[in-house]
Scaffold this motif. Sequence first.
Motif, PDB file in Angstrom:
ATOM      1  N   LEU A  33     -10.450  38.972  -0.113  1.00 11.88           N
ATOM      2  CA  LEU A  33     -10.936  37.597  -0.105  1.00 11.88           C
ATOM      3  C   LEU A  33     -10.518  36.795  -1.333  1.00 11.88           C
ATOM      4  N   SER A  34     -10.072  37.482  -2.383  1.00 13.10           N
ATOM      5  CA  SER A  34      -9.663  36.757  -3.588  1.00 13.10           C
ATOM      6  C   SER A  34      -8.154  36.668  -3.731  1.00 13.10           C
ATOM      7  N   SER A  35      -7.426  37.228  -2.793  1.00 12.88           N
ATOM      8  CA  SER A  35      -5.964  37.226  -2.900  1.00 12.88           C
ATOM      9  C   SER A  35      -5.404  35.819  -3.019  1.00 12.88           C
ATOM     10  N   ASP A  36      -5.955  34.886  -2.250  1.00 13.12           N
ATOM     11  CA  ASP A  36      -5.467  33.500  -2.289  1.00 13.12           C
ATOM     12  C   ASP A  36      -5.698  32.890  -3.662  1.00 13.12           C
ATOM     13  N   ALA A  37      -6.948  32.983  -4.142  1.00 10.62           N
ATOM     14  CA  ALA A  37      -7.278  32.383  -5.436  1.00 10.62           C
ATOM     15  C   ALA A  37      -6.505  33.054  -6.575  1.00 10.62           C
ATOM     16  N   THR A 231      -7.654  26.940  -4.767  1.00 16.36           N
ATOM     17  CA  THR A 231      -7.744  27.227  -3.335  1.00 16.36           C
ATOM     18  C   THR A 231      -8.104  28.687  -3.129  1.00 16.36           C
ATOM     19  N   GLY A 232      -8.973  28.936  -2.196  1.00 17.63           N
ATOM     20  CA  GLY A 232      -9.403  30.304  -1.925  1.00 17.63           C
ATOM     21  C   GLY A 232     -10.761  30.641  -2.504  1.00 17.63           C
ATOM     22  N   VAL A 233     -11.271  29.780  -3.415  1.00 17.55           N
ATOM     23  CA  VAL A 233     -12.583  30.049  -4.020  1.00 17.55           C
ATOM     24  C   VAL A 233     -13.675  30.051  -2.954  1.00 17.55           C
ATOM     25  N   GLU A 234     -13.511  29.218  -1.923  1.00 19.47           N
ATOM     26  CA  GLU A 234     -14.538  29.080  -0.884  1.00 19.47           C
ATOM     27  C   GLU A 234     -14.525  30.215   0.124  1.00 19.47           C
ATOM     28  N   ALA A 235     -13.478  31.054   0.097  1.00 23.62           N
ATOM     29  CA  ALA A 235     -13.295  32.054   1.153  1.00 23.62           C
ATOM     30  C   ALA A 235     -14.458  33.043   1.220  1.00 23.62           C
ATOM     31  N   VAL A 236     -15.007  33.403   0.077  1.00 22.06           N
ATOM     32  CA  VAL A 236     -16.098  34.394   0.058  1.00 22.06           C
ATOM     33  C   VAL A 236     -17.320  33.844   0.793  1.00 22.06           C
ATOM     34  N   SER A 237     -17.621  32.565   0.588  1.00 21.56           N
ATOM     35  CA  SER A 237     -18.803  31.987   1.237  1.00 21.56           C
ATOM     36  C   SER A 237     -18.635  31.896   2.747  1.00 21.56           C
ATOM     37  N   ASN A 238     -17.391  31.808   3.215  1.00 20.22           N
ATOM     38  CA  ASN A 238     -17.146  31.749   4.662  1.00 20.22           C
ATOM     39  C   ASN A 238     -17.272  33.103   5.333  1.00 20.22           C
ATOM     40  N   ALA A 239     -17.115  34.172   4.550  1.00 18.89           N
ATOM     41  CA  ALA A 239     -17.028  35.520   5.134  1.00 18.89           C
ATOM     42  C   ALA A 239     -18.181  36.428   4.724  1.00 18.89           C
ATOM     43  N   VAL A 240     -19.321  35.854   4.382  1.00 20.21           N
ATOM     44  CA  VAL A 240     -20.480  36.668   3.963  1.00 20.21           C
ATOM     45  C   VAL A 240     -20.858  37.726   5.007  1.00 20.21           C
ATOM     46  N   LEU A 257     -16.637  37.969  -9.737  1.00 17.75           N
ATOM     47  CA  LEU A 257     -15.469  38.715 -10.194  1.00 17.75           C
ATOM     48  C   LEU A 257     -14.187  37.931  -9.938  1.00 17.75           C
ATOM     49  N   LEU A 258     -14.121  37.298  -8.788  1.00 24.29           N
ATOM     50  CA  LEU A 258     -12.961  36.475  -8.442  1.00 24.29           C
ATOM     51  C   LEU A 258     -12.758  35.373  -9.488  1.00 24.29           C
ATOM     52  N   ALA A 259     -13.829  34.663  -9.814  1.00 26.53           N
ATOM     53  CA  ALA A 259     -13.726  33.560 -10.774  1.00 26.53           C
ATOM     54  C   ALA A 259     -13.282  34.065 -12.147  1.00 26.53           C
ATOM     55  N   PHE A 260     -13.828  35.195 -12.564  1.00 29.02           N
ATOM     56  CA  PHE A 260     -13.478  35.757 -13.878  1.00 29.02           C
ATOM     57  C   PHE A 260     -11.991  36.109 -13.934  1.00 29.02           C
ATOM     58  N   ILE A 261     -11.491  36.721 -12.875  1.00 28.73           N
ATOM     59  CA  ILE A 261     -10.081  37.123 -12.837  1.00 28.73           C
ATOM     60  C   ILE A 261      -9.172  35.898 -12.855  1.00 28.73           C
ATOM     61  N   VAL A 262      -9.511  34.881 -12.047  1.00 24.42           N
ATOM     62  CA  VAL A 262      -8.700  33.662 -12.021  1.00 24.42           C
ATOM     63  C   VAL A 262      -8.696  32.987 -13.384  1.00 24.42           C
ATOM     64  N   LEU A 263      -9.846  32.936 -14.025  1.00 23.90           N
ATOM     65  CA  LEU A 263      -9.948  32.326 -15.348  1.00 23.90           C
ATOM     66  C   LEU A 263      -9.024  33.017 -16.341  1.00 23.90           C
ATOM     67  N   ILE A 264      -9.066  34.355 -16.369  1.00 25.40           N
ATOM     68  CA  ILE A 264      -8.251  35.116 -17.325  1.00 25.40           C
ATOM     69  C   ILE A 264      -6.763  34.971 -17.009  1.00 25.40           C
ATOM     70  N   VAL A 265      -6.398  35.156 -15.750  1.00 26.25           N
ATOM     71  CA  VAL A 265      -4.975  35.183 -15.390  1.00 26.25           C
ATOM     72  C   VAL A 265      -4.365  33.782 -15.455  1.00 26.25           C
ATOM     73  N   MET A 314       0.342  38.446   0.275  1.00 26.58           N
ATOM     74  CA  MET A 314      -0.970  38.950   0.663  1.00 26.58           C
ATOM     75  C   MET A 314      -2.055  37.880   0.552  1.00 26.58           C
ATOM     76  N   ALA A 315      -1.777  36.825  -0.228  1.00 21.31           N
ATOM     77  CA  ALA A 315      -2.762  35.748  -0.336  1.00 21.31           C
ATOM     78  C   ALA A 315      -3.079  35.172   1.027  1.00 21.31           C
ATOM     79  N   ALA A 316      -2.106  35.249   1.912  1.00 19.11           N
ATOM     80  CA  ALA A 316      -2.336  34.795   3.281  1.00 19.11           C
ATOM     81  C   ALA A 316      -3.473  35.578   3.920  1.00 19.11           C
ATOM     82  N   ASN A 317      -3.708  36.785   3.413  1.00 24.21           N
ATOM     83  CA  ASN A 317      -4.744  37.623   3.999  1.00 24.21           C
ATOM     84  C   ASN A 317      -6.136  37.027   3.826  1.00 24.21           C
ATOM     85  N   THR A 318      -6.318  36.247   2.752  1.00 24.87           N
ATOM     86  CA  THR A 318      -7.591  35.551   2.570  1.00 24.87           C
ATOM     87  C   THR A 318      -7.853  34.622   3.746  1.00 24.87           C
ATOM     88  N   ALA A 319      -6.811  33.905   4.158  1.00 22.50           N
ATOM     89  CA  ALA A 319      -6.953  33.006   5.312  1.00 22.50           C
ATOM     90  C   ALA A 319      -7.232  33.791   6.582  1.00 22.50           C
TER      91      ALA A 319
END
Length: 623
Positions: A33-37, A231-240, A257-265, A314-319
């Motif tokens: 779910l975080s591949s896109d972000a 883009t992709g931050v909302e994916a987790v809320s759609n797939a609860v 965890l997704l947000a932390f990784i995006v922030l660092i990278v 693989m980011a497409a996998n989030t979609a």
Amino acid sequence: MFETLKRLLIGKPLRNDALSGEKYSVAMGLPILSSDAISSVAYATEEILLVLYPVVGILAYNSMIGVSAAIVGLLVLLTFSYKQTIQNYPNGGGAYIVAKENLGLIPGISAGAALSVDYILTVAVSISAGTSAIISAFPSLERHRVLICLLILLLIMLGNLRGITESAKIFSIPPYAFILGMVTMILVGIVKFKVTGIVPPPPSNAAIATQSSVTIILLLRAFSSGCSALTGVEAVSNAVPNFREPSTKHAQITLMLLAFIVLIVFGGISVLASIYKVAPVAGKTVLSQIAMGVFGQGFMYYYIQVTTAVILAMAANTAYSGFPMLISVISHEGYAPRQFALRGDRLSYSNGIIALSTVAAILIVVFKGETHLLIPLYAVGVFVSFTLSQTGMFMRWVRTKEPGWVHKAIINGMGALVTGVAVIIIGATKFTHGAWIVIVIIPTLVKAMLKVKDHYNAVAKQLRIEEDELATIDLDKELYRNRVIVPIASVNRASIRALRYAKTISDHVTAFNITINEEEKEKIEKKWAILNTDIPLVVRNSPYRKIVNPLIEFIESEEYDMKKGDMITVVIPNFTVRNMWHKLLHNHTRMFISGELLKHKHIAIATVPLKLKDDNIILKDKK
């Protein structure tokens, strides 16, 4: 043959009770779910530089850091906002459900349409970006760009058709490998600069600044381009609902965890781009140049290139996780075709997966797999959904005034304000670059969704029987008088079988034949005379060699003479062949007849099959 190939590609069907096992843990849900972000950071910095560098040259780097900081701040705000969404809307649907419940129908389906567009573009952009990374390492593949994109798309589609668990096993390793490579590159790059004192050379393609200062308009354009990192931050809320119980807790952990990784990278790559003075170059991505500057052309350079290419694809996998779930929720409520609500053999929403792949493939072909052509279309949809979702949550807190509602309303209110401004900026700065397409498509989809709902409502209204009316219906008393017509091409085993069946459902049976010359007419009438039956045969000549039209005319004439309460049943003989290629050798008149007859109110259609044996068996017996 088709069934065998299907089983080989996607596996054996799963029972309904296996659904509980088709869920994400945090460790599996995070990479999917975080591949896109996570992957968006691979090109977000480059998109910022593409705006700034050609205009202000070397001054772009300081401005890029400021723009990146603003995007990171928005990321933090969105993360806390969507954490609240997950807590209060654990059944999936994300922005669609939030906006529909709190803002009304039109905002709700607008959010659903915007998210759907975003998911489709996520697939097209991600796969195109992954292909660009491959071509950066192997430039000779440039002429095969579209083909590579389509092959990657096919593999991801097949992986997702195998079900949640299978796709998680296949696609969870690359994101972790990419994160490891990015963190390593960031640490090594900063250490080489700070500790060893290595000073990177200036860009070989140093741009000549066209203006001496950075304007607000330029910064806003750069910000709108860099927002692709969100883009992709909302994916987790759609797939609860796809998470194991407790699903809400696991989804919230995954989001943080997704947000932390995006922030660092994302932050780290922007810093390295500034340190190493990397500039946009045709045929070489910014990330590729950073890796070359940090590691040289060794193992780690190619490791970065390979993992980047894979994670971008693989980011497409989030979609593929978000879109089928979203469209199933919309479909359950009647605003999308009902087929999207059905699970396939492997308990995934296979119709949504196939539809997503088909539209993304069309986009890839139309835009020739070029990421920069697709990016302007990319962020509009997701930021529209961001804005509607945050506004919906703000209205929820104001309306319900639950304990602690003030600080929650402030978070969502700020989120709505900032993302709303971002929508305006992105729409204005990217309008002439293709964003107008999305701005037109979203209202068009909204109108289409309303039309779908109207159709389902109209169908339900016509089919509904109230209980008081139901109690007055006597099926044994009010019987239809059935008149049967059997169209036959000749007197053969298939037609005899159909005639026998027709006799079981009515005493009023007529056989109907069409000939194109007198010789054929005499031949069938001679055979019919030998047949021991009281069924009348009607033979009509067709001077223009038409088959379907004379039959339809005869049936309509019979229908015209019908009395109230009569039904006409058309019993169609049909033989089926064993091999797929054999079907190409027959004219399938039955389908054309059925298609026309289904337009009539008082005509029923029955097909009587005769399964033929394999050609080899028949020929062997003949010898």
